[in-house]
Design an enzyme around this catalytic site. Sequence first.
Site, PDB file in Angstrom:
ATOM      1  N   LYS A 213      17.035  37.441 -13.424  1.00 25.99           N
ATOM      2  CA  LYS A 213      15.737  36.401 -13.563  1.00 25.99           C
ATOM      3  C   LYS A 213      14.537  36.770 -13.119  1.00 25.99           C
ATOM      4  CE  LYS A 213      15.148  32.386 -11.167  1.00 25.99           C
ATOM      5  NZ  LYS A 213      15.488  31.012 -10.677  1.00 25.99           N
TER       6      LYS A 213
ATOM      7  N   HIS B 255      17.912  26.552   1.278  1.00 25.81           N
ATOM      8  CA  HIS B 255      17.149  27.701   0.568  1.00 25.81           C
ATOM      9  C   HIS B 255      17.480  29.231   1.131  1.00 25.81           C
ATOM     10  CE1 HIS B 255      14.911  29.791  -2.435  1.00 25.81           C
ATOM     11  NE2 HIS B 255      13.825  29.997  -1.508  1.00 25.81           N
TER      12      HIS B 255
ATOM     13  N   ASP C 235       0.744  -1.483   0.008  1.00 24.87           N
ATOM     14  CA  ASP C 235      -0.001   0.143   0.076  1.00 24.87           C
ATOM     15  C   ASP C 235       0.743   1.133   0.139  1.00 24.87           C
ATOM     16  OD1 ASP C 235       1.069  -0.044   2.670  1.00 24.87           O
ATOM     17  OD2 ASP C 235      -0.648   0.011   3.537  1.00 24.87           O
TER      18      ASP C 235
ATOM     19  N   SER D  65      16.158  22.141 -10.778  1.00 23.44           N
ATOM     20  CA  SER D  65      14.876  21.380 -10.573  1.00 23.44           C
ATOM     21  C   SER D  65      14.169  20.978 -12.017  1.00 23.44           C
ATOM     22  CB  SER D  65      13.892  22.385  -9.603  1.00 23.44           C
ATOM     23  OG  SER D  65      12.714  21.417  -9.351  1.00 23.44           O
ATOM     24  N   THR D  66      13.663  22.010 -12.452  1.00 21.23           N
ATOM     25  CA  THR D  66      13.210  21.540 -13.870  1.00 21.23           C
ATOM     26  C   THR D  66      14.202  22.019 -14.983  1.00 21.23           C
ATOM     27  OG1 THR D  66      12.441  23.967 -14.276  1.00 21.23           O
ATOM     28  CG2 THR D  66      10.779  22.450 -13.189  1.00 21.23           C
ATOM     29  N   GLY D  67      15.414  22.768 -14.408  1.00 21.75           N
ATOM     30  CA  GLY D  67      16.446  23.145 -15.487  1.00 21.75           C
ATOM     31  C   GLY D  67      16.059  24.494 -16.179  1.00 21.75           C
TER      32      GLY D  67
ATOM     33  N   ASP E   7      24.391  26.949  -9.264  1.00 18.29           N
ATOM     34  CA  ASP E   7      23.119  27.200  -8.403  1.00 18.29           C
ATOM     35  C   ASP E   7      23.135  26.216  -7.427  1.00 18.29           C
ATOM     36  OD1 ASP E   7      20.852  28.569  -7.927  1.00 18.29           O
ATOM     37  OD2 ASP E   7      19.781  28.148  -9.965  1.00 18.29           O
TER      38      ASP E   7
ATOM     39  N   GLU F 214       3.270   2.259   2.013  1.00 18.88           N
ATOM     40  CA  GLU F 214       3.938   2.747   3.407  1.00 18.88           C
ATOM     41  C   GLU F 214       5.424   2.297   3.362  1.00 18.88           C
ATOM     42  OE1 GLU F 214       1.686   1.343   6.880  1.00 18.88           O
ATOM     43  OE2 GLU F 214      -0.205   2.766   6.510  1.00 18.88           O
TER      44      GLU F 214
HETATM   45  C1  R5P Z   1      15.659  29.541  -7.139  1.00 21.67           C
HETATM   46  O1  R5P Z   1      15.515  30.585  -6.606  1.00 21.67           O
HETATM   47  C2  R5P Z   1      16.635  28.492  -7.055  1.00 21.67           C
HETATM   48  O2  R5P Z   1      18.197  28.987  -6.488  1.00 21.67           O
HETATM   49  C3  R5P Z   1      17.138  27.992  -8.362  1.00 21.67           C
HETATM   50  O3  R5P Z   1      17.549  28.632  -9.251  1.00 21.67           O
HETATM   51  C4  R5P Z   1      15.825  27.065  -8.771  1.00 21.67           C
HETATM   52  O4  R5P Z   1      14.917  26.363  -7.703  1.00 21.67           O
HETATM   53  C5  R5P Z   1      15.871  26.320  -9.966  1.00 21.67           C
HETATM   54  O5  R5P Z   1      14.690  25.690 -10.444  1.00 21.67           O
HETATM   55  P1  R5P Z   1      14.506  25.132 -11.836  1.00 21.67           P
HETATM   56  O6  R5P Z   1      15.423  24.334 -12.291  1.00 21.67           O
HETATM   57  O7  R5P Z   1      13.175  24.813 -11.921  1.00 21.67           O
HETATM   58  O8  R5P Z   1      14.605  26.513 -12.891  1.00 21.67           O
END
Ligand code: R5P
Length: 299
Positions: free
Chosen positions: A196, A134, A41, A227-229, A223, A43
């Site tokens: 950005k 963060h 399930d 995450s998504t790049g 960085d 867990e």
């Molecule tokens: C945002 O402030 C972080 O420092 C990274 O730049 C961010 O989390 C990267 O996310 P992504 O790869 O989705 O653009």
Amino acid sequence: VFEVSDLTKVLLGPASIELGKRLAETLGAESVPVESKSFPDSESYVRISGDVSGENVVIAQSTYPPQDRHLVQLLQLLDTARDLEASKLVAVVPYLAYSRQDKRFRSGEAVTVKTVVKLVEAAGADSLTTVDVHSDKILELFKIKALNVSAMSAIGEYFSSLRLREPYVFAPDAGALDRAKIVAEQLDAEYAFFQKQRDRTTGAIKTEAKDVRVKDRDTIIVDDIISTGSTIANAASILRRQGARSIYVACTHPLLLPGAKEKIIAAGANEIIGTDCVASDVSRVSVASIIAESLRKIL
Ligand code: R5P
């Protein structure tokens, strides 16, 4: 006085097996394997396969995706080590999940990092070390000792070992400038950042294309998280268009969601490097010695 050499065991949390082993080696401590599985399930199940009674124990368990599973495993390990009468419990959580949910932007929103902190403390941690969190402000939420260290010196060392031509280090946004500076100083290189903007509703990212003197030079974009790049891909395509000879991409936490690597490479990057804060196939830089060093401060 309690010393780092008193840390005798390192629990290899399922999310940080390799880092845990390196940490044990650096500390001269014994690795304790952890059995883990999911029930039908879904867990989580963990079992500490070793004796921790009376020992001062480091629990190495990052909480990168799937965050909820890794977080529950961390809590299970802490609570079980407590039950088994471990003496001191030092949590090493290199990627602290939910640390980006640290503010109530809209009324009624959960400030989830606050919940995570309470859970880690309730499960029995005496102290916690994390890496490139963060926001440093999160540390103030802890009642136990909590420390944030930076992986940038290890990333700088990695690039020092490559023979780069007139390296130029970039932060893909203003928030990453301090990190880029650490790497650049180690390489005796120039550094700069891009502006950005993120659309709060759609999440779409725009990066301002300023002119930089990168023609025929080796460049590095650093960085904390990929995450998504999208953040890195935007910066890489600016550098590519301006004639950089090579574009290296480095981060502390290579979350690299599906499609991220391809997006970054398509934007013109040559190589992606991450640390073992997140176990991934790009985790070529270890933070073990930085963490071992930090433990001296936290005990
Ligand atoms: C945002 O402030 C972080 O420092 C990274 O730049 C961010 O989390 C990267 O996310 P992504 O790869 O989705 O653009």
